[in-house]
Structures are given as structure tokens and as C-alpha cells.
Design a protein around this motif. Structure first.
Motif, PDB file in Angstrom:
ATOM      1  N   THR A   1      -2.692   0.323  -4.473  1.00  0.00           N
ATOM      2  CA  THR A   1      -3.035   1.653  -3.988  1.00  0.00           C
ATOM      3  C   THR A   1      -4.157   2.259  -4.818  1.00  0.00           C
TER       4      THR A   1
ATOM      5  N   PHE B   1       0.820  -1.205   0.000  1.00  0.00           N
ATOM      6  CA  PHE B   1       0.000   0.000   0.000  1.00  0.00           C
ATOM      7  C   PHE B   1       0.857   1.258   0.000  1.00  0.00           C
ATOM      8  N   THR B   2       1.873   1.302   0.865  1.00  0.00           N
ATOM      9  CA  THR B   2       2.635   2.540   1.032  1.00  0.00           C
ATOM     10  C   THR B   2       3.561   2.834  -0.145  1.00  0.00           C
TER      11      THR B   2
ATOM     12  N   LEU C   1       1.201   4.483  -2.366  1.00  0.00           N
ATOM     13  CA  LEU C   1       0.644   5.681  -1.748  1.00  0.00           C
ATOM     14  C   LEU C   1       1.662   6.810  -1.700  1.00  0.00           C
TER      15      LEU C   1
END
Length: 478
Positions: free
Chosen positions: A194, A26-27, A30
Motif C-alpha cells: 500500500t 492492497f486493502t 489501505l
């Protein structure tokens, strides 16, 4: 199945890495999403982008923190549960992991504080530079981690001396045969994770409000969903192409894994494309098979009469568990096709001018929120379980890599991890849910001094759509 120290150690590592990989997946995307938002704010002066940045950076901070916490314990397991693995690979993978710390971790640590807390203390361009450095750090981190993992899949550039792997060519170690495509596949998978998370969360925010709510209340969610869906529509087909090329590499370097993926027991040309089957590892056959003749060989080898390896090409103790590999791959592909369908559907709704008002589509997008995480996890299951019975493919068996540790000790640590993770990640998930429930602040809430150095001038905020779409209204900056 015997739950001895080896099996419990595998379960423990699988449990911790499954939790961990969710957050980097995710990061990584993101961080680049935040850089894109800030770039658009600097380019246009539209406070909507800065408002979105301030919202999503909170989500990033929580996810990044949970990723760090969940990642720390894995390094300890190399010494506690997998000491023989560490002894065999330490001379090769130790420096590779150290490079990740010296480059990516230091870069992220140096600029993360500025990105999270420094916008009112540094200039706009310096803050944007910090955001870009954090995004770059996540990509560099993925580079070294995927290099190390790919070396375990397709080891190269080393020799074995006194029972230990010793590097002889660092370029071949880092850029081992499977690394380039696996890195591209993973990074794009993180970006798509994401994209669908942002689109799904934005759809959820839109569903909570009537479509005729004030423009400022819906503008952030609509802009986020539109940008995320544009990215997904363009790059899901690219990901499918990269996955196909990666499959050719698996055929060349890990034929037994490919045979397990396809549930193919006998080496054959004109292999069928199997949609469903129940693999029987005892009888070495499939039950209730649903397939299309010959198409499998064409997809896997790009030739209608291409030869596909079979599981019977190797002894039973050289084969991976077939069930989890076979079904995980199909779940991953199924999710990818669903992503493609959402992208095509969004194009049709854009053309109709109902992208933000079609509740059936918004519900489908919301349901697809965790789809990227699922695709990453199932892909990881295919890669790691398909490598069995080896932890370093062809050189070190998993059974020979485990530490001489008692079953009771591993059981205690596994139960402890489950309890601690449930508490930490339960709290983190609760906080993320609170952030998402609130959503981005309405544009009217932006104060004049929040505009930084940008000039006071009219800007466009979407009402029923974005610029160029039906219902667009221009609102002035107050």
C-alpha cells in the motif's frame, strides 16, 4: 509437461489466487492508511486529511469489492477441483476458515457501510471507530487465512485417523511453527504494498502538474507521498529482518524448499551466495553460476561454516520445481532492495528539499507503484511452489488431493474464469484509473459545512513541501 486434470486444476487455482491476493495485499494496508488519515483529521482539524480520506476510500471500496468477488470462487474450487484435499483437511482447516468468517468477515460487514457512507449520518468519533474496525477486520482475516496456509506448510497439532487429519491441539494448529513469522511478513508486506502504491500514484499525480502549480492542487498528493515514503523508509529494513528470521524457519522445517530457493544440489558447509544460475534438474547442477564463496552459509545459517541442505538429500520425486522457486525468490529480493533504495533516496531528497520536485525520483516512485504486488506474488510463488510435491507438507501430495474430474471440465471452467476475470477486472481497473487521474480534490473545494465539528481556525497546507520544509505556506479555512 502433461496438461491433465491435475495440472489444469493447479493452473486454475494459481490463476484465481494470483488475482485475488493482489486486492487483499492492497486493502489490508489501505484500511489502516484510511484510519491514519482520519485520526490525523480528528487530531489536527486539517481538512486536507479528510479530503485525502474521501479520495482513498473510493479506491478502497473498488479494491475491496474486487477482492471479495475474486475470493468467492476459490472456496468453490475446494469442492469441485480439490475434494480429496477438503476431505483430508476439513476437520482441521474447516473450523479455522469458519473463525475467519465469524470474526473478520462479520466485523468488516458490520462497519464497512458506516465507513463508506455514514460520515454525514454518524458522529466523527463513531465514524473513526468504524474505520478502525474495518482495518482490524482485515488484520483478523489475514490472521486466520495465514494460520490455515501456514498449517499446510508446517502442520502441527493433529493426528491422522482413517486417512483424515483430526485436530488434537488447537493451539498448535493455529500457532503452528511457521505461522508467527509468516503472518508478520505477510502483513508488513501488505502495508508496504500500500505504501508504494500510494507513493507511486501520488508521484504520478505530481508529474501531471508543474511543480509551481497552486498549493491546493498539489497538497493532497504531496502529503500522501510523504507519509507513504516515511512508512516505507522505516519499515523496509524491518521487513528484511523478518524475512531473514523466516528463512531460518524454512531451513529448520522445510529444508528441501530452502535448497530449491538457493539452487543448492549438494549438502555443504561454506555454501556460496548465488546471485544467478541456470538450474539443470536433469543433470542436477547449475550452469552460468555467479556467486560469492561462503557468504551463502552465513546468510542462511548465521554461521560461516553452517551446513545448508541440498536437493540431492531427497529423491527427485520429493523435490519442488527448482526454476520457478529459484528465480521467484531472486525477483522478490530484488524488489525489496529496490524498495530500500527508494527509501534511502527519499531521505536524501528530503534533506535537499527537493522531494516533490525531482522528476527523476518521481518517475522512479511511479515505476515502483506495482512493486509491492510483485513482491507479494513472487513470495507467494516461492512459498506455494516450494512446498511441492505436497499440498500438506509431508502428509498429502498434490496429486492425491485433486478431485476425480475430467480434463475437459477443468479446461472449460479455466477458460470461463479467464474471460470473466478479464471483463470484471478490466472494468475495475478502468474505474480505478479514472479515480486516480482525477486525484484528490483541491483544498479550496472543501465547503465550510464539510469541516464537521472542528473549530474554524487557521491550518497549514504545504506548497513546495510539508510543514518544516521549503516553500510551506499557511492557508486559512474559508
Amino acid at each position: 509437461m502433461e496438461f491433465d486434470a491435475l495440472m489444469l486444476s493447479r493452473i486454475q487455482f494459481a490463476f484465481t489466487i494470483a488475482f485475488h491476493i493482489i486486492f487483499p495485499a492492497f486493502t489490508i494496508g489501505l484500511a489502516s492508511w484510511l484510519a491514519a488519515l482520519e485520526f490525523n483529521w480528528l487530531r489536527t482539524g486539517n481538512p486536507l486529511y479528510r479530503n485525502l480520506f474521501r479520495f482513498w476510500v473510493k479506491v478502497f471500496a473498488v479494491s475491496f469489492g474486487l477482492g471479495v468477488v475474486s475470493g468467492i470462487v476459490m472456496s468453490y474450487q475446494f469442492g469441485t477441483n480439490w475434494s480429496r484435499y477438503s476431505e483430508f483437511t476439513g476437520n482441521v482447516l474447516g473450523p479455522v476458515i469458519a473463525y475467519e468468517v465469524f470474526t473478520a468477515f462479520f466485523l468488516e460487514a458490520a462497519f464497512l457501510g458506516i465507513m463508506l457512507f455514514g460520515w454525514e449520518k454518524v458522529g466523527d468519533r463513531l465514524h473513526f471507530f468504524a474505520t478502525c474496525m474495518v482495518a482490524l477486520g482485515t488484520l483478523i482475516s489475514a490472521f486466520w487465512i495465514l494460520s490455515a496456509n501456514s498449517w499446510m506448510q508446517t502442520p502441527d497439532g493433529f493426528a491422522i485417523e482413517n486417512g483424515k487429519a483430526v485436530p488434537v491441539d488447537w493451539f498448535k494448529v493455529v500457532f503452528n511453527p511457521s505461522f508467527p513469522l509468516r503472518y508478520a511478513h505477510m502483513v508488513l508486506g501488505c502495508y508496504l504494498t500500500t505504501a508504494f502504491a500510494v507513493a507511486g500514484m501520488s508521484a504520478w499525480m505530481l508529474l501531471r502538474h508543474p511543480h509551481d502549480a497552486p498549493a491546493a492542487k498539489l497538497a493532497g498528493s504531496r502529503r500522501s507521498m510523504s507519509m507513504a515514503l516515511w512508512f516505507a523508509t522505516i519499515f523496509v529494513p524491518v521487513q528484511i529482518l523478518i524475512g531473514d528470521l523466516h528463512g531460518l524457519g524454512v531451513l529448520k522445517y522445510q529444508p528441501t524448499k530452502l535448497a530449491a530457493i538457493e539452487g543448492n544440489w549438494d549438502r555443504m558447509d561454506n555454501m556460496p551466495l548465488r546471485f544467478f544460475a541456470i538450474p539443470d534438474e536433469v543433470a542436477e547442477t547449475n550452469h552460468y553460476e555467479i556467486s560469492i564463496p561462503k557468504i551463502g552459509s552465513w546468510i542462511l545459517t548465521h554461521a560461516y561454516d553452517g551446513v545448508v541442505p541440498g536437493l540431492k538429500d531427497v529423491p527427485p520425486d520429493e523435490r519442488p520445481p527448482v526454476w520457478p522457486v529459484f528465480f521467484s525468490f531472486r525477483f522478490m529480493v530484488g524488489i525489496g532492495l529496490a524498495m530500500l533504495g527508494i527509501g534511502l533516496w527519499s531521505l536524501y531528497l528530503r534533506w535537499k528539499g527537493t522531494l516533490f520536485t525531482n522528476r527523476m525520483f518521481l518517475t522512479a516512485a511511479m515505476i515502483m507503484t506495482p512493486s509491492g504486488f510483485g513482491a507479494v506474488l513472487f513470495g507467494w510463488f516461492v512459498a506455494e511452489i516450494g512446498r511441492q510435491p505436497y499440498v500438506v507438507y509431508g502428509h498429502l501430495r498434490t496429486a492425491d488431493a485433486v478431485s476425480p474430474i475430467s480434463t475437459g471440465a477443468v479446461t472449460t471452467s479455466l477458460l470461463t474464469f479467464i474471460v470473466v476475470y478479464a471483463f470484471v477486472f478490466g472494468f475495475g481497473s478502468y474505474y480505478l484509473a479514472k479515480l486516480l487521474r482525477r486525484g484528490p480534490d483541491p483544498v479550496e473545494d472543501i465547503r465550510e459545512d464539510d469541516l464537521g465539528k472542528k473549530p474554524k481556525r487557521p491550518f497549514s497546507v504545504p506548497d513546495e513541501g510539508l510543514e518544516g520544509e521549503p516553500g510551506h505556506k499557511a492557508l486559512p479555512i474559508r
